[in-house]
Design an enzyme around this catalytic site. Structure first.
Site, short mmCIF file in Angstrom:
data_model
loop_
_atom_site.label_atom_id
_atom_site.label_comp_id
_atom_site.label_asym_id
_atom_site.label_seq_id
_atom_site.Cartn_x
_atom_site.Cartn_y
_atom_site.Cartn_z
N CYS A 1 5.81 -7.99 -9.78
CA CYS A 1 6.86 -8.28 -10.75
C CYS A 1 6.78 -7.27 -11.90
O CYS A 1 5.72 -7.07 -12.49
CB CYS A 1 6.66 -9.70 -11.29
SG CYS A 1 7.73 -10.06 -12.69
N GLN B 1 -0.72 11.14 -0.98
CA GLN B 1 0.48 10.87 -1.79
C GLN B 1 1.39 9.91 -1.03
O GLN B 1 2.39 9.45 -1.57
CB GLN B 1 1.23 12.18 -2.03
CG GLN B 1 0.43 13.20 -2.83
CD GLN B 1 1.09 14.57 -2.77
OE1 GLN B 1 1.96 14.90 -3.56
NE2 GLN B 1 0.66 15.39 -1.83
N ALA C 1 1.15 19.29 11.71
CA ALA C 1 -0.13 18.67 11.35
C ALA C 1 -0.71 17.86 12.50
O ALA C 1 -1.93 17.78 12.67
CB ALA C 1 0.07 17.76 10.14
N VAL D 1 2.75 6.55 0.89
CA VAL D 1 2.74 5.14 0.49
C VAL D 1 2.83 4.23 1.71
O VAL D 1 3.13 3.06 1.60
CB VAL D 1 3.92 4.87 -0.49
CG1 VAL D 1 3.73 5.62 -1.80
CG2 VAL D 1 5.28 5.26 0.13
N HIS E 1 -0.05 7.77 -5.20
CA HIS E 1 1.33 7.38 -5.52
C HIS E 1 1.59 5.92 -5.15
O HIS E 1 2.75 5.53 -4.97
CB HIS E 1 2.34 8.31 -4.84
CG HIS E 1 2.35 9.69 -5.44
ND1 HIS E 1 2.97 10.77 -4.85
CD2 HIS E 1 1.82 10.15 -6.62
CE1 HIS E 1 2.81 11.84 -5.63
NE2 HIS E 1 2.11 11.49 -6.69
#
Ligand code: BJW
Ligand code: ZN
Length: 252
Positions: free
Chosen positions: A127, A101, A232, A103, A119
């Protein structure tokens, strides 16, 4: 639970196909903030003003400058031991798919070869009017005008905002990877945002063993075969090291 059980390590070591779902907690130890933790982005910024298409159209400079800053931050950090351990898992398991998820592009930079960005990515700028990709989004919060494409349309980050559909192919590939795997590992996600939060449930329904790694319990924890709580960046390398040791003991 503070460590992985023998049974879980054995299942992972015997798996031929593993799907990993990561969320913002997987990048936290790289220095990128999560969203919903007490010190997360949504504690400082209002998602309604930043993470939807209507917010973007209402105030493009605010949204473009926020994402410009996030892009700079993500370029300024490095993959952490969680990302590196997941890349290393590819040496041990026939097929590893990372559904993220996030980016920030950190899994790819760590060396994972099959990464599905459900995502989208901060690194893609396009654009909103004509769809053309462009290279740069560098807008200051006090800019008098938003950044525009040659066609006059507003430039936007290639991320998925609330109310937007996830990229069709990425979502289909993520559902398939989750439905077909032997073991599913969810790492550093609050498991609150759909449809990504449903992926471990697809996996469980199809008989996969579900492992969760998070700082604390989430809505997924009760459905997981094993939920292990801690950072993690410590737990993922520990799990991969245990799988490596198990594989080595079989060879010798
Ligand atoms: C650590 C750690 C460490 C910390 N070690 N762990 C079904 C039911 C209800 C609602 C919906 C539904 N289906 C769809 C919806 C609506 C909506 C939704 O899910 N809303 C819920 C919030 C209720 N979903 C959508 O709108 C999606 N689109 C969609 O469904 O389209 C079809 C549709 C359209 C219209 C109507 C209906 C359907 C799109 C979702 C897009 C999400 N976008 C964002 C922003 C991306 C761009 C950006 O980066 O700015 O994506 S929001 C934000 O949340 C971001 C994340 O990817 C996403 C998930 O967050 P994540 O990664 O889990 O982070 P956190 O902060 O929540 O959790 C971090 C976790 O890490 C915590 O648990 C910590 O404990 C842990 N942690 N440090 C281990 N060191
Ligand atoms: Zn254009």
């Amino acid at each position: 639970m503070t460590g992985f059980s023998e049974q879980i390590v054995e299942r992972l070591a015997n798996a031929s196909s593993v799907t990993v779902l990561t969320g913002a907690g997987a990048s936290a130890e790289s220095g990128l903030p999560t969203f919903r933790d007490p010190d997360g982005l949504w504690s400082e910024f209002n998602p309604v003003e930043l993470a939807s298409y209507s917010a973007f159209v209402d105030n493009p400079v605010r949204v473009q400058s926020w994402y410009s800053a996030r892009l700079r931050s993500s370029n300024g950090v490095s993959p952490n031991p969680c990302h590196l351990a997941l890349a290393e898992l590819e040496d041990l398991i026939e097929s590893v798919t990372v559904v993220t998820q996030n980016v920030d592009g950190l899994h790819q930079r760590a060396g994972s070869t099959r990464v599905i960005e459900v995502h989208g990515s901060l690194h893609r700028i396009y654009c909103a009017a004509c769809g053309r990709d462009t290279q740069e989004l560098d807008v200051a919060p006090d800019a008098s005008e938003p950044a525009r494409c040659g066609c006059g349309g507003l430039l936007r980050p290639g991320v998925v905002w609330f109310g937007e559909m996830l990229p069709e192919q990425a979502l289909a590939a993520a559902v398939e990877a989750s439905s077909d795997c032997d073991v599913f590992v969810a790492i550093g996600t609050s498991a609150e945002v759909y449809p990504a939060a449903a992926l471990p449930l697809h996996a469980a329904k199809n008989g996969a063993t579900v492992i969760e790694i998070n700082l604390g319990p989430t809505p997924l924890s009760a459905a997981a075969d094993e939920a292990v709580f801690g950072p993690a960046g410590e737990l993922t390398p520990r799990l991969v090291a245990q799988v490596r040791a198990r594989a080595a003991s079989r060879v010798n």
